[in-house]
Write an enzyme that holds these catalytic residues in place. Sequence first.
Site, mmCIF file in Angstrom:
data_model
loop_
_atom_site.group_PDB
_atom_site.id
_atom_site.type_symbol
_atom_site.label_atom_id
_atom_site.label_comp_id
_atom_site.label_asym_id
_atom_site.label_seq_id
_atom_site.Cartn_x
_atom_site.Cartn_y
_atom_site.Cartn_z
ATOM 1 N N SER A 1 0.298 -8.710 -12.780
ATOM 2 C CA SER A 1 -0.444 -7.530 -13.221
ATOM 3 C C SER A 1 -1.893 -7.904 -13.536
ATOM 4 C CB SER A 1 0.269 -6.888 -14.415
ATOM 5 O OG SER A 1 -0.227 -5.604 -14.662
ATOM 6 N N ASP B 1 5.824 -0.188 -6.813
ATOM 7 C CA ASP B 1 5.020 -0.405 -8.016
ATOM 8 C C ASP B 1 4.303 0.897 -8.359
ATOM 9 O OD1 ASP B 1 3.292 -1.224 -9.997
ATOM 10 O OD2 ASP B 1 2.449 -2.899 -8.881
ATOM 11 N N HIS C 1 7.084 -2.653 -10.697
ATOM 12 C CA HIS C 1 5.940 -3.432 -11.168
ATOM 13 C C HIS C 1 6.340 -4.727 -11.854
ATOM 14 C CE1 HIS C 1 1.828 -4.168 -12.373
ATOM 15 N NE2 HIS C 1 2.192 -4.271 -13.645
#
Length: 453
Positions: free
Chosen positions: A266, A360, A394
């Site tokens: 991330s 995601d 994600h």
Amino acid sequence: MQWMNRSLFRSFAGLTSLLRSVSGAVSYSAPARRSMSGSVELRVSPERCLFDDPLRLEVIGLIPGQEVSVRTELTDEGGESFTSLGRYRAGSGGELDLSRSPALEGGTFSGVEAEGPLWALEPRNGLRRFVKKDVRIPLTVRFSLHQEPAGDVLSTAVQERSFLGEGVRRIPVREGRVRATLFIPPGPGPFPGVIEIQGTGGGLLEYKASLLASRGFATMALAYYNYEDLPKDMKAFHLEYFEEAMNYMLQHPKVKGPGIGLLGHSKGGDLVVSMASFLKGITAAAVVNGAVANVAADLHYKDITLPAIGYDPKKATFPKPGFMDIRDVFNNPLEEPNRQSLIPIWRAHCKFLFIVGEDDRNWKSDFYAQTACNLLEEHGKEKPEVVYYPKAGHYIEPPYYPLCKAFIHKLVGLPCVWGGEPKAHNFAQVDSWKRIQAFFHKHLTQESPSSKM
């Protein structure tokens, strides 16, 4: 991914109000295993293992064709309970082996799924992300075998799943400005070195670094904000801090040079891309659902500033009441004036691995990975390795981590969906974890991965 800056709170202030109105060393005793009926026994092996080890569950002593259920429970450090349920029918010999016996419909997973009891774990509170903070203390997983449909308990078993392998040393790092934890594998070394950087949750999370060290890597879990004397908020970051951490690793006697690896997820992913683009001494960089634009806070390095990329809160959608999907919020870094936020990845001199969850919902990880490929090729650089995982979300974590479907975004202050379907997401976690280790072995040791995994 993490959010951008304080102006976002003002952008969503009214919406937030509306939605809220409606909507150390430890000693252990040996794991116990007992049969409630005396003839039926639920067996789990191994009794102690690392969290990313496979699971083996089997039952003996059942009546042929007997219908039972396997219920699994795991409680995290915050007291949240995660549970799963698998329904089964015993074989002709009264046996049940989850590596061969298919789970029936009606549970939280179905089909032949040896690790289904783990990856299908769901929080009782739907807005919960499973996180391990103290890696020194193993987690206890409880399994119980129930008669169906009455539900009587026939047998129970427990398993300890650890994040710290035997002989791995955990060393707090307070060197200069660096705030981190270094994990050193057992043995004389030196070992391939990796710096692991998490997303915008802040603080110091060690679970990935400790597991990597348990697999043979000298791994630093690096904090970069909201920890001890580091900045409390995501206002601005200075790449010199990350350079200091990298130099610490390069100079450590237990770290094998001449370069190190980086692993980022991330926001940690775009920090990894920035480090690889501006700093020397990096040989391999693995990016898990990361961006190629600078996100959330301005990034400074010497006389260079990469501003945080712009965003449009109006592009957020609501797949169901009270839950936000922010995949399309960020501006395109290839279009003006957003190109100022584009990280010059073509300046990097390392190998890249991009891990992409195609579902995601935090941002367009697939677009960012493809952009990285195009930019590197345009500048005559080697195309990176990119692995796409359909129906993965994600939070691609180490193997068997429960899927985080929705969670209150720390910076946005609203529940966000993160994407992914449990079975496909678990496959991504298992497969990518192997690929990441193989990638680092290949480029940091020049040895066969099979000798290390």
